[in-house]
Write a protein that holds these residues in place. Structure first.
Motif, PDB file in Angstrom:
ATOM      1  N   THR A  28     -16.120   1.317 -11.271  1.00 46.19           N
ATOM      2  CA  THR A  28     -16.462  -0.094 -11.466  1.00 46.19           C
ATOM      3  C   THR A  28     -15.865  -1.011 -10.395  1.00 46.19           C
ATOM      4  O   THR A  28     -15.995  -2.229 -10.495  1.00 46.19           O
ATOM      5  CB  THR A  28     -15.978  -0.574 -12.855  1.00 46.19           C
ATOM      6  OG1 THR A  28     -14.564  -0.490 -12.898  1.00 46.19           O
ATOM      7  CG2 THR A  28     -16.575   0.256 -13.975  1.00 46.19           C
ATOM      8  N   GLY A  29     -15.196  -0.432  -9.407  1.00 48.60           N
ATOM      9  CA  GLY A  29     -14.619  -1.258  -8.346  1.00 48.60           C
ATOM     10  C   GLY A  29     -13.488  -2.142  -8.831  1.00 48.60           C
ATOM     11  O   GLY A  29     -13.292  -3.249  -8.313  1.00 48.60           O
ATOM     12  N   ALA A  30     -12.726  -1.649  -9.817  1.00 46.62           N
ATOM     13  CA  ALA A  30     -11.669  -2.479 -10.405  1.00 46.62           C
ATOM     14  C   ALA A  30     -10.374  -2.444  -9.596  1.00 46.62           C
ATOM     15  O   ALA A  30      -9.483  -3.250  -9.832  1.00 46.62           O
ATOM     16  CB  ALA A  30     -11.388  -2.023 -11.835  1.00 46.62           C
ATOM     17  N   ILE A  31     -10.268  -1.486  -8.666  1.00 48.11           N
ATOM     18  CA  ILE A  31      -9.019  -1.331  -7.901  1.00 48.11           C
ATOM     19  C   ILE A  31      -9.252  -1.692  -6.444  1.00 48.11           C
ATOM     20  O   ILE A  31     -10.271  -1.334  -5.857  1.00 48.11           O
ATOM     21  CB  ILE A  31      -8.501   0.119  -7.980  1.00 48.11           C
ATOM     22  CG1 ILE A  31      -8.250   0.529  -9.429  1.00 48.11           C
ATOM     23  CG2 ILE A  31      -7.219   0.281  -7.160  1.00 48.11           C
ATOM     24  CD1 ILE A  31      -7.889   1.996  -9.595  1.00 48.11           C
ATOM     25  N   ASP A  32      -8.283  -2.387  -5.874  1.00 53.52           N
ATOM     26  CA  ASP A  32      -8.331  -2.699  -4.453  1.00 53.52           C
ATOM     27  C   ASP A  32      -6.943  -2.419  -3.879  1.00 53.52           C
ATOM     28  O   ASP A  32      -5.965  -2.365  -4.618  1.00 53.52           O
ATOM     29  CB  ASP A  32      -8.698  -4.166  -4.257  1.00 53.52           C
ATOM     30  CG  ASP A  32      -9.267  -4.430  -2.878  1.00 53.52           C
ATOM     31  OD1 ASP A  32      -9.386  -3.480  -2.079  1.00 53.52           O
ATOM     32  OD2 ASP A  32      -9.585  -5.602  -2.599  1.00 53.52           O
ATOM     33  N   LEU A  33      -6.870  -2.196  -2.590  1.00 52.16           N
ATOM     34  CA  LEU A  33      -5.558  -2.054  -1.963  1.00 52.16           C
ATOM     35  C   LEU A  33      -5.257  -3.320  -1.195  1.00 52.16           C
ATOM     36  O   LEU A  33      -6.051  -3.744  -0.352  1.00 52.16           O
ATOM     37  CB  LEU A  33      -5.497  -0.823  -1.056  1.00 52.16           C
ATOM     38  CG  LEU A  33      -5.005   0.432  -1.803  1.00 52.16           C
ATOM     39  CD1 LEU A  33      -6.121   1.028  -2.626  1.00 52.16           C
ATOM     40  CD2 LEU A  33      -4.384   1.435  -0.891  1.00 52.16           C
ATOM     41  N   PHE A  45      -0.814  -1.593  -1.184  1.00 48.84           N
ATOM     42  CA  PHE A  45      -0.545  -1.189  -2.555  1.00 48.84           C
ATOM     43  C   PHE A  45      -1.826  -1.323  -3.379  1.00 48.84           C
ATOM     44  O   PHE A  45      -2.571  -2.288  -3.192  1.00 48.84           O
ATOM     45  CB  PHE A  45       0.514  -2.091  -3.197  1.00 48.84           C
ATOM     46  CG  PHE A  45       1.901  -1.899  -2.683  1.00 48.84           C
ATOM     47  CD1 PHE A  45       2.611  -0.737  -2.974  1.00 48.84           C
ATOM     48  CD2 PHE A  45       2.515  -2.871  -1.930  1.00 48.84           C
ATOM     49  CE1 PHE A  45       3.904  -0.567  -2.515  1.00 48.84           C
ATOM     50  CE2 PHE A  45       3.808  -2.703  -1.463  1.00 48.84           C
ATOM     51  CZ  PHE A  45       4.496  -1.547  -1.758  1.00 48.84           C
ATOM     52  N   PRO A  46      -2.064  -0.396  -4.312  1.00 43.40           N
ATOM     53  CA  PRO A  46      -3.214  -0.559  -5.195  1.00 43.40           C
ATOM     54  C   PRO A  46      -2.936  -1.631  -6.244  1.00 43.40           C
ATOM     55  O   PRO A  46      -1.818  -1.740  -6.744  1.00 43.40           O
ATOM     56  CB  PRO A  46      -3.356   0.819  -5.843  1.00 43.40           C
ATOM     57  CG  PRO A  46      -1.997   1.407  -5.785  1.00 43.40           C
ATOM     58  CD  PRO A  46      -1.312   0.826  -4.580  1.00 43.40           C
ATOM     59  N   VAL A  47      -3.932  -2.414  -6.535  1.00 44.37           N
ATOM     60  CA  VAL A  47      -3.832  -3.426  -7.594  1.00 44.37           C
ATOM     61  C   VAL A  47      -5.127  -3.397  -8.403  1.00 44.37           C
ATOM     62  O   VAL A  47      -6.199  -3.079  -7.887  1.00 44.37           O
ATOM     63  CB  VAL A  47      -3.609  -4.850  -7.028  1.00 44.37           C
ATOM     64  CG1 VAL A  47      -2.249  -4.983  -6.395  1.00 44.37           C
ATOM     65  CG2 VAL A  47      -4.700  -5.221  -6.051  1.00 44.37           C
ATOM     66  N   LEU A  48      -4.978  -3.740  -9.668  1.00 43.33           N
ATOM     67  CA  LEU A  48      -6.146  -3.900 -10.522  1.00 43.33           C
ATOM     68  C   LEU A  48      -6.642  -5.325 -10.285  1.00 43.33           C
ATOM     69  O   LEU A  48      -6.029  -6.281 -10.746  1.00 43.33           O
ATOM     70  CB  LEU A  48      -5.733  -3.681 -11.980  1.00 43.33           C
ATOM     71  CG  LEU A  48      -6.804  -3.277 -12.986  1.00 43.33           C
ATOM     72  CD1 LEU A  48      -7.505  -1.994 -12.569  1.00 43.33           C
ATOM     73  CD2 LEU A  48      -6.198  -3.136 -14.364  1.00 43.33           C
TER      74      LEU A  48
END
Ligand code: SF4
Ligand code: SF4
Length: 73
Positions: A28-33, A45-48
């Motif tokens: 769902t593309g919920a995580i970005d770095l 860092f990964p973030v929601l």
């Protein structure tokens, strides 16, 4: 009737190696770095990015190569 709460990923930044696997695998593309200050310099860092996007599938947790993700309520 209320929906049961969904588990969402929590990232352990101490053991994350910033491989981007979680962001790539998330359906769902919920995580970005994002670039953040780690204390000893800037790194990714990964973030929601949007908790509402997360469907609690745990694909990120299962595919993280360093065990840096834990699904929590
Ligand atoms: S998959 Fe794991 S090690 Fe890779 S960026 Fe995500 S949390 Fe970090
Ligand atoms: S649990 Fe599934 S939907 Fe939620 S962030 Fe991880 S891969 Fe994406």
């Amino acid at each position: 009737m209320n929906k049961p709460p969904k588990e969402k990923p929590r990232f352990d930044r101490e053991i994350c190696i910033a491989c981007t696997m979680c962001a790539n695998i998330c359906p769902t593309g919920a995580i970005d770095l994002e670039i953040r200050n780690s204390g000893s310099g800037f790194r990714r860092f990964p973030v929601l990015t949007d908790g509402k996007k997360c469907i609690g599938c745990s694909a990120c947790e299962q595919d993280c190569p360093s065990g840096a993700i834990q699904m929590v309520l």
